[in-house]
Design an enzyme around this catalytic site. Structure first.
Site, PDB file in Angstrom:
ATOM      1  N   HIS A  18    -124.073  24.583 -37.118  1.00 37.50           N
ATOM      2  CA  HIS A  18    -125.372  24.984 -36.426  1.00 37.50           C
ATOM      3  C   HIS A  18    -126.636  25.235 -37.589  1.00 37.50           C
ATOM      4  O   HIS A  18    -127.707  24.591 -37.637  1.00 37.50           O
ATOM      5  CB  HIS A  18    -125.226  26.203 -35.836  1.00 37.50           C
ATOM      6  CG  HIS A  18    -124.579  26.103 -34.511  1.00 37.50           C
ATOM      7  ND1 HIS A  18    -125.097  26.302 -33.164  1.00 37.50           N
ATOM      8  CD2 HIS A  18    -123.242  25.894 -34.309  1.00 37.50           C
ATOM      9  CE1 HIS A  18    -124.087  26.114 -32.394  1.00 37.50           C
ATOM     10  NE2 HIS A  18    -123.185  25.830 -32.903  1.00 37.50           N
ATOM     11  N   ASP A 123    -131.435  28.618 -31.802  1.00 36.90           N
ATOM     12  CA  ASP A 123    -130.408  28.213 -31.296  1.00 36.90           C
ATOM     13  C   ASP A 123    -129.909  28.544 -30.136  1.00 36.90           C
ATOM     14  O   ASP A 123    -130.182  29.534 -29.453  1.00 36.90           O
ATOM     15  CB  ASP A 123    -129.463  28.642 -32.654  1.00 36.90           C
ATOM     16  CG  ASP A 123    -128.048  27.768 -32.343  1.00 36.90           C
ATOM     17  OD1 ASP A 123    -127.155  28.418 -31.444  1.00 36.90           O
ATOM     18  OD2 ASP A 123    -127.865  26.941 -33.035  1.00 36.90           O
TER      19      ASP A 123
END
Length: 483
Positions: A18, A123
């Site tokens: 990520h 995110d």
């Protein structure tokens, strides 16, 4: 207004896949328009991770113009990760940093010479921070690090729940379902295991609800790869606009370990496209019985190989989620395997995957089907054989093999409980693994198709490409927020 710089606040989740793609996306925005500056707020992970720690350290050591990194403080009494409720406890861990985010942003805004903060880029695991953005009247954008088809799956499941359908019964029905972002019916056995638990389903409902609060969703994919899925999402009038900006990749990878030079020295002596790479991501590992079957498959296939073999987490001392490296991999390999394959292959620990995929000797990739890995393999034109393990990887495997015809199947519905490696796992036998290795190394038609998609993926991010245009639209949106 001409000299004003628009500030963005990025908050990635502390997971190596990520955080890397988030930082690479920050670089894309910065390079696209000099009126942007970005502050990245880094959350330290709740577990030890060599690759992640090394990467975060490298960010501090290498200055990037108009990108600032701030490590958020961590409270001594942080929420603990709970293997029985992994999604919820991780989300709570992230949200416990909200007050620190609030303090940093308040400080940014209060400086006399400060530039306007025009957006939070979050995110999917950090959507709780939308509430903090709202306190400052700043719009939020969510960065979805997986693909558009899977985003559509989450919306579809939300719809079923709202309609009071029994999602658990459907998921366990061993049938197929028509999902709008897929052309072909999706077998229920590739649905993520996590959504077959109440905790996982509750988390999905919460995260989709937060997604709907965002001004836009940024997806790490490209129009030419997921044409149907992106068009399907764009027709959802009640959902924020979706911007495909990928492939967003860290093409430099993470700094490797000392023994890597030995592997690359060996690769340099191998013929082009003759080596199969086996690498299963930051959480990928197997029990000894499965390791032996993979070893037998490699021997039987006769193909050269580089195998990233990781030791399962040691569960006794604490909740450890990440694999480590074996001091001596020979302890889990079949007797004599290393001697018999000397010169034919390399067994290593943690692998610099990007550098290996970029090497001309690598001609096939046995992968856990993490979305970053799928995009990397396409970028370098290396065909994949799918061996998914957790999260949405089974759906990635289905999309790449059945939906798009860009991979071959070792197994589509293999599942590995990374939060409890002691669970019984199905064992793939050597013959099945060998069949997948042979197909990925010997299917010329597949290789040509993947090489063609490689060219398309690279064109998407260059000037005039579909993702380049998407980034331009987003940047305009950021700048407009100043007005």
């Amino acid at each position: 207004m001409a000299n004003t710089v628009a500030q963005l606040v990025f908050i990635p989740v502390p997971g190596v896949g990520h955080i890397m793609s988030t930082i690479e996306m920050a670089k894309v925005f910065i390079n696209h328009d000099e009126r942007l500056s970005i502050t990245v707020l880094l959350i330290n992970p709740p577990y030890s991770a060599f690759a992640l720690t090394t990467y975060i350290k490298s960010l501090h050591n290498k200055a990037i113009e108009r990108i600032v990194f701030i490590e958020l403080p961590q409270d001594e009494t942080l929420p603990k990760l709970d293997p029985k409720a992994p999604m919820t406890s991780f989300y709570e861990f992230i949200n416990s940093h909200s007050k620190h985010v609030r303090n940093v942003v308040a400080d940014m805004i209060s400086r006399p010479d400060s530039n306007p903060v025009v957006g939070f880029v979050l995110d999917i695991f950090c959507t709780g921070m939308i509430d903090v953005a709202n306190e400052f009247n700043v719009p939020s954008y969510v960065f979805f690090t997986s693909n558009a088809a899977f985003l559509g799956f989450k919306l579809y499941i939300e719809t079923l729940v709202v309609q009071n359908q029994d999602v658990f019964e459907l998921s366990n029905s061993d049938g197929e379902m028509l999902i709008p972002t897929f052309v072909k019916p999706v077998p229920t056995n590739v649905f993520p295991v996590v959504y077959q638990t109440q905790e996982g389903l509750d988390f999905l409902m919460h995260s989709v609800r937060k997604l709907r609060e965002a001004k836009a969703i940024i997806v790490n994919t490209f129009l030419e790869l997921e044409t149907h899925a992106i068009k399907s999402l764009s027709s959802e009038s009640s959902f924020p606009p979706v911007y495909p900006v990928g492939p967003i990749l860290n093409l430099h990878g993470v700094a490797g370990k000392e023994h890597d030079s030995d592997v690359f020295g060996w690769l340099n002596d191998q013929p082009p496209s003759s080596v199969v790479l086996l690498c299963f991501g930051s959480m990928g590992c197997f029990k000894e019985v499965q390791v032996k079957e993979i070893a037998y498959a490699l021997e039987q296939s006769g193909h050269r190989f580089v195998w990233s073999l990781r030791r399962p987490p040691q569960m006794g001392k604490s909740f450890e989620v990440l694999p480590g490296d074996y001091e001596d991999p020979g302890v889990v390999l079949p007797d004599g395997f290393l001697e018999r394959t000397k010169g034919k292959g390399k067994v290593i620990g943690w692998a610099p995957q990007v550098s290996l995929l970029a090497h001309e000797a690598v001609g096939g990739f046995v992968t856990h089907c993490g979305w970053n890995s799928m995009l990397e393999s396409l970028w370098f034109g290396v065909p994949t054989a799918t061996w998914p393990m957790y999260a949405e990887q089974q759906m990635n495997a289905f999309e790449m093999t059945i939906e798009l015809g860009l991979a071959v199947e070792i197994k589509l519905d293999y599942k590995n409980n990374v939060f409890n490696p002691e669970d019984d796992m199905a064992i793939l036998m050597a013959n099945d693994v060998e069949r997948g290795i042979r197909r990925v190394m010997e299917d010329k038609e597949l290789r040509e198709k993947v090489k063609e998609m490689s060219k398309i993926s690279r064109a998407a991010v260059t000037e005039g490409g579909s993702s380049f245009s998407s980034v331009g639209c987003l940047v305009h949106d950021f700048i407009d927020n100043m007005i």
